[in-house]
Design a protein around this motif. Structure first.
Motif, mmCIF file in Angstrom:
data_model
loop_
_atom_site.group_PDB
_atom_site.id
_atom_site.type_symbol
_atom_site.label_atom_id
_atom_site.label_comp_id
_atom_site.label_asym_id
_atom_site.label_seq_id
_atom_site.Cartn_x
_atom_site.Cartn_y
_atom_site.Cartn_z
ATOM 1 N N MET A 68 0.809 -1.214 0.000
ATOM 2 C CA MET A 68 0.000 0.000 0.000
ATOM 3 C C MET A 68 0.849 1.274 0.000
ATOM 4 O O MET A 68 0.413 2.308 -0.466
ATOM 5 C CB MET A 68 -0.999 -0.009 1.165
ATOM 6 N N ALA A 71 1.572 1.579 -3.632
ATOM 7 C CA ALA A 71 0.352 1.994 -4.328
ATOM 8 C C ALA A 71 0.063 3.476 -4.090
ATOM 9 O O ALA A 71 -0.182 4.231 -5.031
ATOM 10 C CB ALA A 71 -0.824 1.141 -3.880
ATOM 11 N N SER A 72 0.125 3.898 -2.823
ATOM 12 C CA SER A 72 -0.223 5.292 -2.541
ATOM 13 C C SER A 72 0.836 6.249 -3.094
ATOM 14 O O SER A 72 0.521 7.366 -3.477
ATOM 15 C CB SER A 72 -0.457 5.511 -1.046
ATOM 16 N N LEU A 75 0.578 5.010 -7.638
ATOM 17 C CA LEU A 75 -0.618 4.884 -8.474
ATOM 18 C C LEU A 75 -1.379 6.205 -8.443
ATOM 19 O O LEU A 75 -1.624 6.755 -7.367
ATOM 20 C CB LEU A 75 -1.520 3.744 -7.993
ATOM 21 N N PRO A 78 -6.795 4.884 -6.954
ATOM 22 C CA PRO A 78 -6.881 3.519 -6.422
ATOM 23 C C PRO A 78 -6.908 2.477 -7.543
ATOM 24 O O PRO A 78 -7.542 2.708 -8.572
ATOM 25 C CB PRO A 78 -8.197 3.518 -5.643
ATOM 26 N N ALA A 79 -6.214 1.373 -7.339
ATOM 27 C CA ALA A 79 -6.205 0.308 -8.337
ATOM 28 C C ALA A 79 -7.621 -0.231 -8.506
ATOM 29 O O ALA A 79 -8.376 -0.330 -7.541
ATOM 30 C CB ALA A 79 -5.267 -0.815 -7.908
ATOM 31 N N ALA A 140 -0.331 -2.678 -9.219
ATOM 32 C CA ALA A 140 -1.773 -2.928 -9.304
ATOM 33 C C ALA A 140 -2.075 -4.409 -9.086
ATOM 34 O O ALA A 140 -3.057 -4.777 -8.427
ATOM 35 C CB ALA A 140 -2.310 -2.465 -10.652
ATOM 36 N N VAL A 143 -1.842 -5.100 -5.449
ATOM 37 C CA VAL A 143 -3.020 -4.573 -4.750
ATOM 38 C C VAL A 143 -4.198 -5.542 -4.921
ATOM 39 O O VAL A 143 -4.934 -5.831 -3.975
ATOM 40 C CB VAL A 143 -3.400 -3.153 -5.239
ATOM 41 N N VAL A 168 -7.184 -0.497 0.389
ATOM 42 C CA VAL A 168 -7.172 -0.709 -1.061
ATOM 43 C C VAL A 168 -8.106 0.295 -1.739
ATOM 44 O O VAL A 168 -7.753 0.933 -2.727
ATOM 45 C CB VAL A 168 -7.580 -2.164 -1.407
ATOM 46 N N ASN A 171 -6.657 3.715 -1.489
ATOM 47 C CA ASN A 171 -5.275 3.809 -1.966
ATOM 48 C C ASN A 171 -4.359 4.474 -0.934
ATOM 49 O O ASN A 171 -3.609 5.391 -1.232
ATOM 50 C CB ASN A 171 -5.223 4.573 -3.289
ATOM 51 N N LYS A 172 -4.462 4.006 0.298
ATOM 52 C CA LYS A 172 -3.659 4.565 1.386
ATOM 53 C C LYS A 172 -2.790 3.481 2.001
ATOM 54 O O LYS A 172 -3.165 2.313 2.015
ATOM 55 C CB LYS A 172 -4.578 5.095 2.491
#
Length: 182
Positions: A68, A71-72, A75, A78-79, A140, A143, A168, A171-172
């Motif tokens: 995450m 991701a954060s 991305l 959010p995926a 992604a 995630v 998820v 997106n954090k």
């Protein structure tokens, strides 16, 4: 083997003390995965702490934080994850229907291991500098893996499952570790 739990030895584990220090979910995890319902299992504080650190703090918790965070950071939004249900995970489902909780959890943790190996192998944190598109695809995919793990964990660790789903969706990365090391 170690000593058996007995009143006279004064080494009986107080479940409430465990819940206080580690939280309900960690105690659930331990009872379902490491204590066999029909055998005399030798439970010690030491064993509990070992399993907690290895599998919850360093295993699941660390994976969620790493993925995450990637991701954060990388991305743009959010995926998009496919929503699956427990029925989509046939092996796990079969084990649950036979009440083989310990084996079901071994299966989940095997996947956690595979995700860790995939991160080591693809190194998205380096790839982001040279091939950002490819790195984002990998992130992604990781995630999606977390979203799937959240579904699989729901029968065992409902709060943790809900927390992962939320991270998820938003997106954090978690502000505090899911399972702080002890």
């Amino acid at each position: 083997g170690g000593q058996k739990m007995s009143k006279s030895l004064g080494n009986v584990i107080n479940p409430m003390a465990l819940v206080e220090e580690y939280g309900t979910e960690a105690v659930h995890y331990f009872l379902l995965r490491h204590v066999q319902p029909f055998e005399d299992t030798d439970v010690t504080m030491e064993k509990f702490k070992e399993a907690y650190n290895a599998n919850l703090a360093n295993g699941l918790g660390n994976l969620v934080s790493r993925v995450m965070k990637l991701a954060s950071d990388h991305l743009p939004a959010p995926a998009t994850v496919e929503t699956r249900s427990l029925a989509d995970f046939k092996d796990l489902n079969d084990l649950l229907e036979r009440f083989e909780f310990s084996r079901a959890m071994d299966e989940i943790w095997r996947h956690i291991g595979l995700h860790d190996a995939y991160i080591q192998e693809t190194k998205p944190f380096n790839l982001i500098k040279t091939d950002p598109d490819k790195a984002r695809q990998i992130i992604a995919k990781l995630v999606q893996g977390l979203a799937d793990l959240a579904v699989c964990l729901e029968p065992f660790l409902p709060q943790t499952s809900a927390t992962i789903k939320n991270l998820v969706k938003e997106n954090k990365s978690p502000t505090t570790p899911l399972f702080p090391r002890k």
